[in-house]
Write a protein that holds these residues in place. Structure first.
Motif, PDB file in Angstrom:
ATOM      1  N   GLY A  20       3.819   3.176  -2.055  1.00 50.57           N
ATOM      2  CA  GLY A  20       4.703   3.486  -3.582  1.00 50.57           C
ATOM      3  C   GLY A  20       5.478   2.764  -3.315  1.00 50.57           C
ATOM      4  O   GLY A  20       6.081   1.991  -2.058  1.00 50.57           O
ATOM      5  N   GLY A  25       6.716   9.587  -2.883  1.00 50.56           N
ATOM      6  CA  GLY A  25       5.172   8.985  -2.749  1.00 50.56           C
ATOM      7  C   GLY A  25       4.555   9.667  -1.862  1.00 50.56           C
ATOM      8  O   GLY A  25       3.220  10.030  -1.358  1.00 50.56           O
ATOM      9  N   THR A  26       4.920   8.561  -0.554  1.00 52.36           N
ATOM     10  CA  THR A  26       4.188   7.572   0.341  1.00 52.36           C
ATOM     11  C   THR A  26       4.422   7.871   1.725  1.00 52.36           C
ATOM     12  O   THR A  26       5.534   7.691   1.454  1.00 52.36           O
ATOM     13  N   LYS A  47       2.843  12.721  -1.119  1.00 53.96           N
ATOM     14  CA  LYS A  47       1.723  12.939  -2.247  1.00 53.96           C
ATOM     15  C   LYS A  47      -0.040  12.098  -1.997  1.00 53.96           C
ATOM     16  O   LYS A  47      -0.701  12.168  -2.417  1.00 53.96           O
ATOM     17  N   ARG A  48       0.676  11.493  -0.481  1.00 52.01           N
ATOM     18  CA  ARG A  48      -0.257  10.042  -0.656  1.00 52.01           C
ATOM     19  C   ARG A  48      -0.226  10.194   0.900  1.00 52.01           C
ATOM     20  O   ARG A  48       0.943   9.626   1.284  1.00 52.01           O
TER      21      ARG A  48
END
Ligand SMILES: Cc1cc2nc3c(=O)[nH]c(=O)nc-3n(C[C@H](O)[C@H](O)[C@H](O)COP(=O)(O)OP(=O)(O)OC[C@H]3O[C@@H](n4cnc5c(N)ncnc54)[C@H](O)[C@@H]3O)c2cc1C
Ligand code: SF4
Ligand code: FES
Ligand code: FES
Lengths: 329, 211, 787
Positions: A20, A25-26, A47-48
C-alpha cells in the motif's frame, strides 16, 4: 493477531505493487521473528501481508572485487556461516552469530534485521513509538527508561535502535539498496535510520511500498575493524551498549576512524568526536580512553539510565582495543 | 475441527467473521491494484501478473510433518505452532511466550531449528517439518533422549521437548560440540525449573560418545 | 500395631539410592500431556478481555457485537459495571468460540468503558509519616480484601483484631458471600466490635503491619562494640511457570463438571469450585497428568477457572479451554512480595551478635503483606522491628517457593555479612561463632558450614573485602544459611494387590517435576520387594484418594508416609495368607527381590506371583492414611537446615556479575531418591541465580502497567548463565533417622543472599537491592568511589 490476507509474490515488482502507498494497510513479511510478535501485540495490524521469501532476486551472498553483496533474504545464520564473510568481514560474522538465538538466526533475514522495530517496552505495550498515555503525558521521561537512549534523545523519540548487526555494517561502510514504485535507490546505511518526530513517521527512511533489496559492502578496506557488545546475560539478551569501530592506520597511528554506537540512541550513533580524538594518534589505552570519553561527552542520560553512559564508554574503548589487537579473527 | 458447526462450513461466512470484507480491506489499505476477480483462491493483478491471494478467511493447507501429510483449513494468521498443537494434536512443542523468546516451541523446518510460534502455518506448507514426536523410533528413545533421562535433565518437563529438539540439531551439526558450540546452540531455550545442570551433563556424555 | 518404621540402611533396596525419574521418558519424547495439551472433542477456545488500567471502575460493557459474531458460542461478563479493578490485566469479560482467532476477534469487538482511578505501583520506601496504624475495617475495606483474593483466614484475623466501622446488614453479608467470603468471615463480621468513630479515618496505602520488641534493643545496641547499618532488599518477582495457569472445563450433564487444570492441588480443587458453581464438590471431577511448573502459584481454581466452567455451561456444556497468555501469566497469576529494610546490627568485638533493629517495608500488591521472618535463622537476643505493608496496584501476591524466606535471608544474611566485614572477620568464622542462637539446628549448620567451605575452597578464595583487585575483574565469595519446615501433609492412597501379582497404587496427588511419582514407587517397591515397574501408579485425579496440595515442601513427606503405611499393611495381609503355605508365622516372613519367604531360610519362599495367588479370587485393597497432624509424626519430620556459598566475578567497568560457582549443602532428613533430590537443589540454585541477577516485575508509574510481561525483559537465567554447581545432601546417621522432610523450597532460599554477599566481597561495597544488574552494581561502586 487480526485477520489479514496473504500474498506471496515472486518478483520485486509484484511485491512493490502489492504494497500500500501508506502505512497501516500492508506489511512486508520476511523471517517474521519480529513482525509476527508486533502483530500479535496489535502494534501493527496489516490487512495484507506480503511475504517476500519467494522472491529469488532477494537471495544470495556474493563476493567480488567490488565488494560484498547480501540479498535482503540472507539469514543471520547465513551471515554467520558464510566462508567469505568469515574470512573477509569477520566482525560482521561475529556480530551475526552473537545475535539472538540459533532458532532466530535461522529465520531472521538481514533486511528484517535492519527494519526491525524498536524493543522499547512502551512501544511494545501499545503506547506508540513516541509513547504517550491517553492524556498526552510523555511516558518515557517520567517512566522506567533504564534501557532508553542517552544520545539523540532531545525529541520525543527515546527508544534505542535495536539491531546489533547495523553498527558493524556501518563500520564496514555498508550501503543499503531499496526498490519502490519510483525505482531504485541506494543510501549509506547510516542514512537509512532517522529519528521520528511524530507518531506517523517511522524510524527508517523507507516508504510503505518500498522494499530493501540488498546490502552492499565495499571491498575490505585496509582497516582494523571490531565489534563489542555489553550484555548482562551471556547470550540471548538485548545488549545495553554496542560499539563498532573501523580504524584506518598509517604506520602505528590512526589515519581515520569510524566509530558507531548501538543501543545508545534512536539511530545507530556515529561519533565524529570520538573519530576526531583518534585521528593521528597512536593506538593505545590512553587514546582509546580519550576516544571513549569523547563518544559520550554529549550524552544526556534520562532519569534511570545514567549507567548506560559508562557502558557506552566501555563498549567504545573495548571495541577500539579489540580492533587494535586484531579484531574478531 | 468445527465440522459440526454449520455456520462455519462456508469460507465466505468465515471472511465476515474476521470482520474484513474485501471491499473494506481495499478501502482501508489504500492499495492501488486491480481488484480481484476469481472466485475460490482469489488473485490480484500485480506488475502485470496474477498473484494468488489467501485469506483472510480459511485456506486449505497441506503439511508434511514427520514424513506424514496433514491437511487443514486455516486462516493465514494461524501459526505453525497452533496448527501442530490444535489441529494435529502434536503437542510436544509448547506454547509458552508465543513471541520467539523461550524456545519451548522449537521444531525443525527443513532440518533447521526454528520457533514454531513465529512461523505462519501457511508458509510452512510443503516443507519438511520435524517435531519432537518423531525422535523416538519403534518405541525406543533416541540416544539423546536417553541421555536426558539418565542425567535427570527434566523436572516439570514443559521446556524439555524444545530443549531436546535444540540439542538434536546442535548434535547433528556438531557431533562433538565444544563448550562454545553448546553455548551458542542452546542459547535459545529457557527452563524455569532449572534443568540446565542435567542438560549440560547429558550433552557432556553425548559429546564424548558422539550421538 | 504394624511396624511402619523406615527400614534401616542395610535393609533398603531402593530408598536413598540414585533412582532415575520414572516419567522422564514421556517428558523427553513429547508424549507427556499437560493441561495445555488436552484436546477435548468439540473443544471451544476461550479468551479474556483484560482491564488496561491499574485501578478503575467498570462503567459499562457492551458485548452485543461479539455475541453476534459467527463462531462465538458464549460470552461471560466476569466483572459487571460498578466493579472495582485493582490491577491492570484483571479479567473483565470472557468469550468462547470455535477457534482461537475467532475468540480474539470477539474480544476486540467488546466495548468497555472504565472510570480511571488513581493508582500506586511503586514499592519505594514509605514517605515519612505516611505509615498508618491498622484500624477498624469499613465495608469497603472488606470488599477490597475479597476482591483482592486475600485468604479468608487473614480477613478473619484482621476483623477479630481491629473490629469494623459499622455493623454489616444481612444484604451486605450476602454480597460478601457471593464475592468469596466463607462462613468464618461472615461470623467474624457478625461478632466484630463496631468502632463507628473510625469511619472518618483517611485511608493510606501504607499500613503498619508489624511492630515487635524483644529484650532491650536500645541498651543492647548502645553497648554493642561494633554496629553495622545498611539497606537491603528484593523486588517483586513472578513465578513465571512455563505452563501458564488455566483449565479446560466441560459439563457432561447439567450438574457434573469435568475440569482439566494446571494445578499443584488436584484434590483440593473441587472444594474451592463447589460454592461458586453451586454444585456439590463430589460432582466435580478434576484431572491432571503433568503440570508445567507451579512454584506456589497454582493452588486455587482461580477466578478464571470458575468462569471457564461458567462459560462452558453457557455453551451447552461443551469443553472450553482458557489458558492464560504469557503477559497475563506474568501480570496476574502470581508474584513474590518485595521486601526492603534499613537494618542495624550490633555485636561484641569477638563477633557475638547482640542486637538487631530493622524498619522494613514491602508490597504484596493490593493485599499489603506481612513482615518476613527477620532476623532469619539467628535468634538475636535483643530486637526491635517495624514493618510497613504497602498496598498498591501491582497485582496479587501468591506463595512463591519458600514464602518470605528468600526475602528474610537477604535482609538478614547480607546485614550480618556487612557486620562481619566491619569486624574484619571471615564470614565462615563469624556465622560459625553465632550458631548457638540458631537452635535447634546448630549442629547441622556447623557440620554443613564445614562441608560447604571445603567444597567451595573457601579458605583459598576468601579475602577481606575488595582486596584481590587486579584491573577491572574482581572475585569474591559469600554465604548464607536457611531453614524450612516441610512436614508431610495428609495424603491418602489406595494400594491394591491382585491375585495375579499385579499391584496398583492410586492417590490424588500431583508431580510438579519434583519426582513425586518416582518417590512413591520407590517406597512401595522397596516395601513390597518388587521392582518399581511392577507397580501401576496413578495420580492426578479426584476419583483417587485425596492428597494435600503440593505446597510447603510437604508432598514428599505426605506421599511417602502414606505409601509406606499402605504397603506395609498390604504386605502384612499377604504374609498372613502365605504363612501357612510356608509353614511359618507371618512375622517370620519378608519380601525381597520379588520373593516372599522366611527370613534367613532361602529354601522356604514363593515368587511374588505365587504368593499373591494365595490371596484367593479377590484382590485386596488397603488405604494408607497419615496420622492426624495434631500428633507427632512418625515417618516424617519438620525443620531442615542448609548452607550455600557462591563465588562471583564482577567486571567493575560494566557492573556485570557472573556467578562462577555455587555450593549447596542441604539436609532434608531421610532422602527417598538421591537423584531427584539433588535435581531439586540444582534447580533451586539455578532459579536462585536467576532471581539474584535478572528478575524483577517492572511497573510503569504513569500507566500502572507491567512493562516486562514477556520473556524478553522478564529475564530468566539461560543455560550459559549457570556455572559449576556442587550439591551435597546430608545423609546417613543423624539425618536418616529423622524421617522424611520436604526439600522443594529450602535450597531456593539462600542464593540471593549468598550471591549478594559474594559481590560485596568482590567489590568491597554492598549493592543494596537484587537483582544485581549493571546499573545497581555501578551505582554502588560509584558511591564507594565518591565516599
Ligand atoms: C528474543 C529476541 C532476541 C533478539 N536478539 C537480537 C540481537 O541480539 N541482535 C539483533 O540484531 N536482533 C535481535 N533480535 C531481532 C531479530 O534479529 C529480528 O527480529 C530479525 O532480524 C528480523 O528479521 P525477520 O526477517 O524475521 O523480519 P520480520 O519480522 O519479517 O520483519 C521485521 C520488520 O522488517 C520489515 N521488513 C522485513 N524485510 C523487509 C524488506 N526486505 N524491506 C522492507 N522491510 C522489510 C517488516 O515489514 C517488519 O516491519 C532478536 C529478536 C528476538 C525476538
Ligand atoms: S512447595 Fe510451596 S509454598 Fe512451596 S513453592 Fe512449592 S508450592 Fe510454594
Ligand atoms: S513459544 Fe515460541 S519461542 Fe516461546
Ligand atoms: S523442566 Fe520445568 S521449565 Fe524446564
Amino acid at each position: 493477531m487480526r485477520p489479514f490476507e496473504y500474498v506471496s509474490p515472486t518478483t520485486k515488482a509484484q511485491a512493490v505493487s502489492l504494497l500500500g502507498a501508506s502505512w497501516g494497510g500492508t506489511e512486508i513479511l520476511a523471517g517474521g521473528t519480529d513482525l509476527l510478535a508486533l502483530m500479535k501485540d496489535d502494534i501493527v495490524s496489516p490487512k495484507r501481508l506480503v511475504n517476500i521469501k519467494n522472491i529469488r532476486d532477494l537471495r544470495g551472498i556474493s563476493s567480488s572485487p567490488q565488494g560484498l553483496r547480501m540479498g535482503a533474504l540472507t539469514t543471520l545464520a547465513d551471515l554467520a556461516d558464510d566462508a567469505g564473510i568469515k574470512k573477509n568481514y569477520p566482525a560482521l560474522a561475529e556480530a551475526a552469530i552473537e545475535a539472538a538465538s540459533p532458532q532466530i538466526r535461522n529465520m531472521a533475514t538481514l533486511a528484517g534485521n535492519l527494519c526491525q522495530r524498536p524493543r522499547c517496552w512502551y512501544f511494545r505495550n501499545g503506547f506508540g513509538l513516541l509513547p504517550k498515555d491517553e492524556t498526552g503525558n510523555e511516558l518515557v521521561a517520567d517512566g522506567d527508561n533504564r534501557y532508553h537512549a542517552i544520545l539523540g534523545n532531545e525529541g520525543p523519540a527515546k527508544f534505542v535502535s535495536p539491531s546489533t548487526i547495523v553498527p558493524v555494517l556501518i563500520a564496514y561502510e555498508a550501503k543499503i539498496r531499496l526498490e519502490g514504485p519510483k525505482g531504485k535507490r541506494e543510501l549509506p546505511l547510516e542514512k537509512f535510520f532517522v529519528i521520528p518526530k511524530s507518531e506517523n513517521e517511522r524510524e527508517h527512511d523507507l516508504g510503505p511500498n518500498e522494499i530493501v533489496t540488498e546490502v552492499v559492502v565495499p571491498p575490505v578496506p585496509n582497516a582494523k575493524i571490531a565489534h563489542y557488545e555489553i550484555r548482562q546475560k551471556d547470550v540471548f539478551d538485548w545488549p545495553l551498549a554496542v560499539a563498532a569501530v573501523a580504524l584506518k592506520m598509517q604506520g602505528s597511528n590512526v589515519e581515520s576512524a569510524r566509530i558507531v554506537m548501538g543501543y545508545v540512541a534512536p539511530v545507530p550513533w556515529m561519533s565524529p568526536e570520538a573519530e576526531q580524538a583518534l585521528t593521528a594518534q597512536p593506538l593505545d589505552q590512553e587514546t582509546a580512553q580519550k576516544a571513549a570519553e569523547a563518544a559520550v561527552k554529549d550524552a544526556k542520560p534520562l532519569s534511570h539510565n545514567e549507567y548506560k553512559v559508562q557502558l557506552a564508554r566501555v563498549a567504545v574503548k573495548r571495541a577500539i582495543l579489540k580492533a587494535a589487537s586484531g579484531g574478531a579473527a | 475441527m468445527d465440522d459440526d458447526d454449520p455456520n462455519l462450513k462456508h469460507p465466505s461466512d468465515k471472511q465476515d467473521n474476521s470482520g474484513v470484507s474485501r471491499r473494506d480491506f481495499l478501502k482501508i489499505s489504500g492499495i492501488s491494484v486491480a481488484v480481484p476477480l476469481v472466485a475460490g483462491p482469489q488473485a490480484v493483478m500485480a506488475a502485470g501478473q496474477q498473484v494468488p491471494v489467501y485469506g483472510p478467511g480459511k485456506v486449505p493447507m497441506e503439511f508434511t510433518i514427520n514424513g506424514k501429510v496433514h491437511k487443514a483449513s486455516l486462516e493465514p494468521r494461524v501459526t505453525l505452532l497452533d496448527a501442530l498443537r490444535d489441529q494435529f494434536e502434536l503437542t510436544g512443542a509448547k506454547r509458552v511466550c508465543d513471541r520467539a523468546e523461550c524456545g519451548s516451541c522449537t521444531v525443525l523446518v527443513e532440518n533447521k531449528p526454528v520457533y514454531a510460534c513465529s512461523v505462519l502455518a501457511i508458509e510452512a506448507q510443503h516443507k519438511a517439518i520435524t517435531t519432537v514426536e518423531s525422535l523416538m523410533q519403534a518405541g525406543k528413545l533416541h540416544p539423546l533422549q536417553q541421555a536426558f533421562v539418565e542425567n535427570d535433565a527434566s523436572q516439570c518437563g514443559f521446556c524439555t521437548p524444545g530443549f531436546v529438539v535444540a540439542c538434536k540439531s546442535l548434535l547433528d551439526k556438531h557431533p562433538h560440540p565444544t563448550p562454545e558450540d553448546i553455548r551458542r546452540g542452546l542459547s535459545g531455550n529457557l527452563c524455569r525449573c532449572g534443568t540446565y545442570a542435567g542438560i549440560r551433563q547429558a550433552m557432556a556424555q553425548l559429546s564424548q560418545k558422539g550421538a | 500395631m504394624p511396624d511402619y518404621a523406615w527400614p534401616d540402611q542395610e535393609h533398603r533396596t531402593l530408598i536413598g539410592k540414585r533412582i532415575t525419574r520414572v516419567d522422564s521418558p514421556v517428558k523427553v519424547s513429547g508424549q507427556a500431556k499437560y493441561t495445555y495439551d488436552v484436546h477435548r472433542p468439540g473443544m471451544l477456545y476461550g479468551k479474556v478481555l483484560r482491564c488496561p488500567y491499574a485501578h478503575a471502575k467498570v462503567v459499562s460493557i457492551d458485548t452485543s457485537a461479539a455475541e453476534r459474531m459467527p463462531g462465538v458460542k458464549a460470552v461471560e461478563i466476569v466483572q459487571k459495571p460498578n466493579a472495582n479493578i485493582h490491577w491492570a490485566g484483571d479479567d473483565v469479560v470472557a468469550v468462547a468460540a470455535v477457534d482461537e482467532p475467532t475468540a480474539e476477534d470477539a474480544i476486540r469487538a467488546i466495548q468497555v468503558e472504565y472510570q480511571k482511578l488513581p493508582h500506586l505501583v511503586s514499592d519505594a520506601e514509605p514517605p515519612q509519616g505516611a505509615t498508618q496504624e491498622e484500624g477498624p475495617l469499613s465495608m469497603n475495606d472488606i470488599d477490597d480484601l475479597l476482591d483482592n483474593q486475600v485468604p479468608n483466614r487473614q480477613i478473619v484475623e484482621k476483623i477479630q483484631q481491629y473490629g469494623v466501622t459499622e455493623k454489616p446488614t444481612e444484604d451486605k453479608l450476602k454480597s460478601f458471600k457471593s464475592s468469596g467470603a466463607n462462613d468464618a468471615v461472615l461470623n467474624a463480621l457478625r461478632e466484630a466490635t463496631v468502632h463507628p468513630e473510625a469511619a472518618s479515618r483517611p485511608k493510606s496505602n501504607y499500613e503498619k503491619a508489624a511492630a515487635q520488641t524483644v529484650g532491650d534493643p536500645d541498651k543492647a545496641m548502645a553497648e554493642a562494640e561494633v554496629v553495622s547499618e545498611g539497606l537491603y532488599g528484593v523486588p517483586v518477582i513472578t513465578h513465571c511457570c512455563l505452563e501458564s495457569h488455566g483449565t479446560i472445563s466441560e459439563w457432561p450433564d447439567a450438574d457434573h463438571l469435568l475440569t482439566h487444570i494446571s494445578t499443584q492441588n488436584v484434590s483440593g480443587i473441587p472444594g474451592q469450585m463447589a460454592e461458586p458453581l453451586a454444585i456439590p464438590a463430589s460432582n466435580i471431577h478434576v484431572h491432571q497428568d503433568h503440570v508445567g511448573g507451579g512454584f506456589g502459584s497454582k493452588f486455587s481454581p482461580d477466578r478464571w477457572g470458575i468462569f471457564t466452567a461458567q462459560i462452558s455451561k453457557k455453551a451447552q456444556g461443551k469443553p472450553v479451554r482458557i489458558m492464560l497468555e504469557r503477559d497475563a501469566e506474568l501480570e496476574v497469576a502470581g508474584a513474590r512480595p518485595s521486601a526492603y529494610a534499613r537494618v542495624k546490627v550490633g555485636a561484641k568485638r569477638d563477633g557475638t551478635l547482640v542486637a538487631w533493629q530493622s524498619e522494613s517495608w514491602g508490597t504484596g500488591g493490593p493485599g499489603g503483606g506481612g513482615m518476613p521472618p527477620i532476623p532469619y535463622v539467628f535468634t538475636i537476643p535483643h530486637q526491635r522491628k517495624e514493618h510497613t505493608a504497602i498496598r498498591n496496584n501491582i497485582g496479587p501476591a501468591r506463595a512463591w517457593r519458600a514464602p518470605n524466606h528468600p526475602q528474610a535471608a537477604v535482609l538478614t544474611m547480607c546485614a550480618l555479612d556487612d557486620l562481619a566485614a566491619k569486624l574484619n572477620m571471615d564470614p565462615v568464622e563469624f556465622f560459625g561463632k553465632n550458631l548457638d542462637i540458631t537452635k535447634p539446628r546448630q549442629d547441622i549448620y556447623r557440620e554443613e558450614l564445614g562441608i560447604a567451605a571445603n567444597l567451595m575452597g573457601w579458605n583459598e578464595k576468601w579475602h577481606p573485602r575488595a582486596q584481590n583487585r587486579s584491573g577491572n575483574i574482581t572475585r569474591g565469595v559469600g554465604l548464607s544459611l536457611h531453614t524450612w519446615g516441610g512436614r508431610g501433609h495428609n495424603s491418602d492412597c489406595d494400594l491394591t494387590l491382585h491375585p495375579d501379582g499385579s499391584v496398583d497404587l492410586k492417590l490424588g496427588s500431583q508431580d510438579l517435576g519434583t519426582g513425586t511419582r518416582t518417590c512413591i514407587l520407590i517406597v512401595a517397591a522397596d516395601t513390597l520387594g518388587v521392582p518399581m515397574d511392577a507397580i501401576q501408579l496413578e495420580i492426578g485425579d479426584t476419583t483417587y484418594p485425596p492428597s494435600g496440595g503440593s505446597g510447603g515442601s510437604t508432598t514428599i513427606g505426605g506421599v511417602s508416609s502414606s505409601t509406606r503405611r499402605a504397603a506395609v499393611d498390604a504386605r502384612d495381609l499377604l504374609f498372613a495368607k502365605v504363612a501357612p503355605t510356608l509353614d511359618a508365622q507371618p512375622d517370620q516372613l519378608e519380601c525381597v527381590n520379588g520373593r516372599v519367604g522366611v527370613k534367613g531360610d532361602s529354601h522356604r519362599s514363593l515368587s511374588w506371583k505365587e504368593a499373591c495367588a494365595k490371596l484367593g479370587a479377590m484382590p485386596i485393597t488397603v488405604r494408607g492414611t497419615n496420622p492426624d497432624r495434631t500428633k507427632p509424626p512418625d515417618l516424617t519430620n519438620s525443620g531442615v537446615g542448609g548452607v550455600q556459598m557462591a563465588e562471583v566475578e564482577v567486571d567493575t567497568d560494566t557492573g556485570i556479575v557472573k556467578v562462577e560457582k555455587m555450593v549447596a549443602v542441604q539436609d532434608c532428613g531421610l532422602v527417598i531418591d538421591l537423584k531427584t533430590a539433588e535435581s531439586q537443589c540444582y534447580g533451586a540454585l539455578i532459579m536462585g541465580i536467576s532471581y539474584s541477577l535478572f528478575e524483577e516485575k517492572v511497573m510503569d508509574p504513569t500507566t500502572g502497567r507491567m512493562l516486562n510481561a514477556n520473556l524478553e525483559f522478564y529475564r530468566l537465567a539461560g543455560f550459559n548463565d549457570i556455572p559449576e554447581l556442587v550439591v551435597h545432601m546430608m545423609t546417613g546417621k543423624g539425618y536418616d533417622e529423622r524421617g522424611v522432610i520436604g526439600l522443594g523450597e529450602p535450597p531456593v532460599v539462600s542464593p540471593g543472599a549468598a550471591i549478594s554477599n559474594a559481590v560485596a566481597n568482590a567489590i568491597g561495597v554492598r549493592v543494596p537491592f537484587l537483582p544485581l544488574t549493571p546499573d545497581r552494581v555501578l551505582a554502588a561502586l560509584g558511591q564507594k568511589a565518591g565516599a
